[in-house]
Design a protein around this motif. Structure first.
Motif, PDB file in Angstrom:
ATOM      1  N   PRO A   1       0.803  -1.229   0.000  1.00 31.95           N
ATOM      2  CA  PRO A   1       0.000   0.000   0.000  1.00 31.95           C
ATOM      3  C   PRO A   1       0.838   1.283   0.000  1.00 31.95           C
ATOM      4  O   PRO A   1       0.530   2.222  -0.737  1.00 31.95           O
ATOM      5  N   THR A   2       1.901   1.331   0.784  1.00 27.20           N
ATOM      6  CA  THR A   2       2.727   2.548   0.801  1.00 27.20           C
ATOM      7  C   THR A   2       3.507   2.691  -0.492  1.00 27.20           C
ATOM      8  O   THR A   2       3.585   3.782  -1.064  1.00 27.20           O
ATOM      9  N   ALA A   3       4.081   1.599  -0.990  1.00 28.43           N
ATOM     10  CA  ALA A   3       4.828   1.670  -2.255  1.00 28.43           C
ATOM     11  C   ALA A   3       3.939   2.159  -3.388  1.00 28.43           C
ATOM     12  O   ALA A   3       4.397   2.906  -4.260  1.00 28.43           O
ATOM     13  N   ALA A   4       2.670   1.797  -3.369  1.00 29.61           N
ATOM     14  CA  ALA A   4       1.746   2.232  -4.425  1.00 29.61           C
ATOM     15  C   ALA A   4       1.598   3.745  -4.459  1.00 29.61           C
ATOM     16  O   ALA A   4       1.327   4.314  -5.521  1.00 29.61           O
ATOM     17  N   THR A   5       1.824   4.402  -3.330  1.00 34.73           N
ATOM     18  CA  THR A   5       1.742   5.870  -3.312  1.00 34.73           C
ATOM     19  C   THR A   5       3.056   6.518  -3.744  1.00 34.73           C
ATOM     20  O   THR A   5       3.089   7.717  -4.000  1.00 34.73           O
ATOM     21  N   TRP A   6       4.126   5.732  -3.830  1.00 32.07           N
ATOM     22  CA  TRP A   6       5.442   6.261  -4.198  1.00 32.07           C
ATOM     23  C   TRP A   6       5.757   6.094  -5.677  1.00 32.07           C
ATOM     24  O   TRP A   6       6.570   6.830  -6.215  1.00 32.07           O
ATOM     25  N   ILE A   7       5.196   5.084  -6.302  1.00 29.14           N
ATOM     26  CA  ILE A   7       5.595   4.740  -7.670  1.00 29.14           C
ATOM     27  C   ILE A   7       4.631   5.336  -8.692  1.00 29.14           C
ATOM     28  O   ILE A   7       3.502   5.696  -8.360  1.00 29.14           O
ATOM     29  N   ASP A   8       5.087   5.407  -9.914  1.00 26.72           N
ATOM     30  CA  ASP A   8       4.282   5.924 -11.017  1.00 26.72           C
ATOM     31  C   ASP A   8       3.422   4.786 -11.560  1.00 26.72           C
ATOM     32  O   ASP A   8       3.802   4.110 -12.515  1.00 26.72           O
ATOM     33  N   THR A   9       2.274   4.575 -10.933  1.00 35.44           N
ATOM     34  CA  THR A   9       1.433   3.439 -11.320  1.00 35.44           C
ATOM     35  C   THR A   9       0.949   3.566 -12.758  1.00 35.44           C
ATOM     36  O   THR A   9       0.934   2.571 -13.491  1.00 35.44           O
ATOM     37  N   GLU A  10       0.585   4.758 -13.180  1.00 36.69           N
ATOM     38  CA  GLU A  10       0.116   4.931 -14.565  1.00 36.69           C
ATOM     39  C   GLU A  10       1.225   4.632 -15.563  1.00 36.69           C
ATOM     40  O   GLU A  10       0.999   3.973 -16.582  1.00 36.69           O
ATOM     41  N   GLY A  11       2.422   5.115 -15.294  1.00 37.21           N
ATOM     42  CA  GLY A  11       3.563   4.844 -16.180  1.00 37.21           C
ATOM     43  C   GLY A  11       3.893   3.361 -16.234  1.00 37.21           C
ATOM     44  O   GLY A  11       4.187   2.821 -17.305  1.00 37.21           O
ATOM     45  N   LEU A  12       3.844   2.690 -15.081  1.00 34.98           N
ATOM     46  CA  LEU A  12       4.124   1.257 -15.048  1.00 34.98           C
ATOM     47  C   LEU A  12       3.046   0.475 -15.777  1.00 34.98           C
ATOM     48  O   LEU A  12       3.338  -0.497 -16.480  1.00 34.98           O
ATOM     49  N   GLU A  13       1.806   0.885 -15.635  1.00 33.08           N
ATOM     50  CA  GLU A  13       0.715   0.228 -16.359  1.00 33.08           C
ATOM     51  C   GLU A  13       0.898   0.390 -17.868  1.00 33.08           C
ATOM     52  O   GLU A  13       0.686  -0.554 -18.626  1.00 33.08           O
ATOM     53  N   ALA A  14       1.333   1.572 -18.293  1.00 35.47           N
ATOM     54  CA  ALA A  14       1.565   1.800 -19.723  1.00 35.47           C
ATOM     55  C   ALA A  14       2.716   0.918 -20.224  1.00 35.47           C
ATOM     56  O   ALA A  14       2.649   0.368 -21.332  1.00 35.47           O
ATOM     57  N   ARG A  15       3.761   0.757 -19.422  1.00 40.82           N
ATOM     58  CA  ARG A  15       4.916  -0.050 -19.825  1.00 40.82           C
ATOM     59  C   ARG A  15       4.594  -1.546 -19.867  1.00 40.82           C
ATOM     60  O   ARG A  15       5.081  -2.261 -20.731  1.00 40.82           O
ATOM     61  N   THR A  16       3.830  -2.006 -18.876  1.00 38.47           N
ATOM     62  CA  THR A  16       3.617  -3.452 -18.739  1.00 38.47           C
ATOM     63  C   THR A  16       2.353  -3.945 -19.434  1.00 38.47           C
ATOM     64  O   THR A  16       2.253  -5.125 -19.751  1.00 38.47           O
ATOM     65  N   GLY A  17       1.377  -3.060 -19.617  1.00 44.60           N
ATOM     66  CA  GLY A  17       0.101  -3.472 -20.178  1.00 44.60           C
ATOM     67  C   GLY A  17      -0.855  -4.057 -19.146  1.00 44.60           C
ATOM     68  O   GLY A  17      -1.933  -4.525 -19.490  1.00 44.60           O
ATOM     69  N   TYR A  18      -0.455  -4.008 -17.883  1.00 45.63           N
ATOM     70  CA  TYR A  18      -1.289  -4.527 -16.797  1.00 45.63           C
ATOM     71  C   TYR A  18      -1.390  -3.478 -15.686  1.00 45.63           C
ATOM     72  O   TYR A  18      -0.437  -2.745 -15.439  1.00 45.63           O
ATOM     73  N   PRO A  19      -2.527  -3.458 -14.998  1.00 47.34           N
ATOM     74  CA  PRO A  19      -2.644  -2.515 -13.885  1.00 47.34           C
ATOM     75  C   PRO A  19      -1.687  -2.893 -12.755  1.00 47.34           C
ATOM     76  O   PRO A  19      -1.391  -4.077 -12.553  1.00 47.34           O
ATOM     77  N   VAL A  20      -1.215  -1.885 -12.037  1.00 49.53           N
ATOM     78  CA  VAL A  20      -0.440  -2.127 -10.821  1.00 49.53           C
ATOM     79  C   VAL A  20      -1.457  -2.510  -9.749  1.00 49.53           C
ATOM     80  O   VAL A  20      -2.384  -1.752  -9.478  1.00 49.53           O
ATOM     81  N   ARG A  21      -1.280  -3.667  -9.173  1.00 48.52           N
ATOM     82  CA  ARG A  21      -2.213  -4.146  -8.143  1.00 48.52           C
ATOM     83  C   ARG A  21      -1.677  -3.777  -6.770  1.00 48.52           C
ATOM     84  O   ARG A  21      -0.519  -4.039  -6.461  1.00 48.52           O
ATOM     85  N   ALA A  22      -2.525  -3.171  -5.954  1.00 49.79           N
ATOM     86  CA  ALA A  22      -2.161  -2.851  -4.577  1.00 49.79           C
ATOM     87  C   ALA A  22      -3.312  -3.133  -3.619  1.00 49.79           C
ATOM     88  O   ALA A  22      -3.119  -3.109  -2.411  1.00 49.79           O
ATOM     89  N   GLN A  23      -4.478  -3.375  -4.165  1.00 51.84           N
ATOM     90  CA  GLN A  23      -5.662  -3.626  -3.348  1.00 51.84           C
ATOM     91  C   GLN A  23      -6.229  -5.002  -3.670  1.00 51.84           C
ATOM     92  O   GLN A  23      -6.115  -5.488  -4.791  1.00 51.84           O
ATOM     93  N   TRP A  24      -6.883  -5.594  -2.674  1.00 51.97           N
ATOM     94  CA  TRP A  24      -7.553  -6.877  -2.885  1.00 51.97           C
ATOM     95  C   TRP A  24      -8.655  -6.689  -3.916  1.00 51.97           C
ATOM     96  O   TRP A  24      -9.277  -5.629  -3.995  1.00 51.97           O
ATOM     97  N   ARG A  25      -8.923  -7.712  -4.679  1.00 54.28           N
ATOM     98  CA  ARG A  25     -10.076  -7.640  -5.571  1.00 54.28           C
ATOM     99  C   ARG A  25     -11.301  -8.063  -4.776  1.00 54.28           C
ATOM    100  O   ARG A  25     -11.206  -8.771  -3.789  1.00 54.28           O
TER     101      ARG A  25
END
Length: 180
Positions: free
Chosen positions: A40-64
């Motif tokens: 949860p804390t790392a998710a607030t530090w990293i560029d989730t949108e940029g990583l999603e664009a690079r990987t093609g998958y959402p960055v997961r930080a929460q339970w589904r």
């Protein structure tokens, strides 16, 4: 689905996480499909949108939610980088209080190759729980890089030791990425 082996990259909140995109690029160049799972804390530090664009998958930080399908493909290997003191200790005793730990706990019994790159202050790595829990995880099959393998320099070269360990771990476990 991807034709390439899938690596779950679990990212914890330590300074190297700020440059995790560099590691993602090195791993993708090596032929991996990378799926990022953040504490949860790392998710607030990293560029989730940029990583999603690079990987093609959402960055997961929460339970589904119950009934929701998983958006990530099945993993072939797991890398925890940086692996914090907090996450290593919780993982070793089976605490499941966030998605990253839940996935790590499930993967521990899966037989998949798991590599961890511990990163913590020396005041924490000398705490008696650290050595005990690193040993417990190692005995359970997790391959550990030495504490604080990541240098403080900027750029992709900071992740070279981690990439090389993933390559060695892949060879040991006969997971071969498909060249692109």
């Amino acid at each position: 689905m991807t034709g390439r082996p899938v690596l779950y990259l679990v990212v914890c909140a330590a300074p190297p996480a700020l440059r995790i995109g560099d590691l993602v690029e090195l791993l993708r160049t090596d032929g991996w499909t990378v799926c990022v799972i953040a504490t949860p804390t790392a998710a607030t530090w990293i560029d989730t949108e940029g990583l999603e664009a690079r990987t093609g998958y959402p960055v997961r930080a929460q339970w589904r939610r119950p009934g929701e399908s998983d958006v990530l493909p099945k993993a072939d290997a797991v890398l925890v980088a940086p692996a914090t003191f907090n996450t290593l200790n919780k993982w070793a005793v089976g605490i499941n209080d966030n998605l990253a730990l839940g996935i790590l706990n499930e993967m521990l019994g899966s037989g998949l190759p798991i590599l961890a790159c511990p990163h913590a202050k020396s005041a924490l790595t000398t705490h008696p729980a650290h050595a005990t829990h690193v040993r417990l995880l190692t005995e359970a099959g997790v391959r550990m890089l030495p504490d604080n393998t990541l240098p403080v320099n900027d750029g992709p070269s900071r992740w070279a030791a981690v990439r090389d360990a993933v390559r060695a771990n892949r060879t040991t476990h006969t997971i071969e990425p498909i060249p692109h």
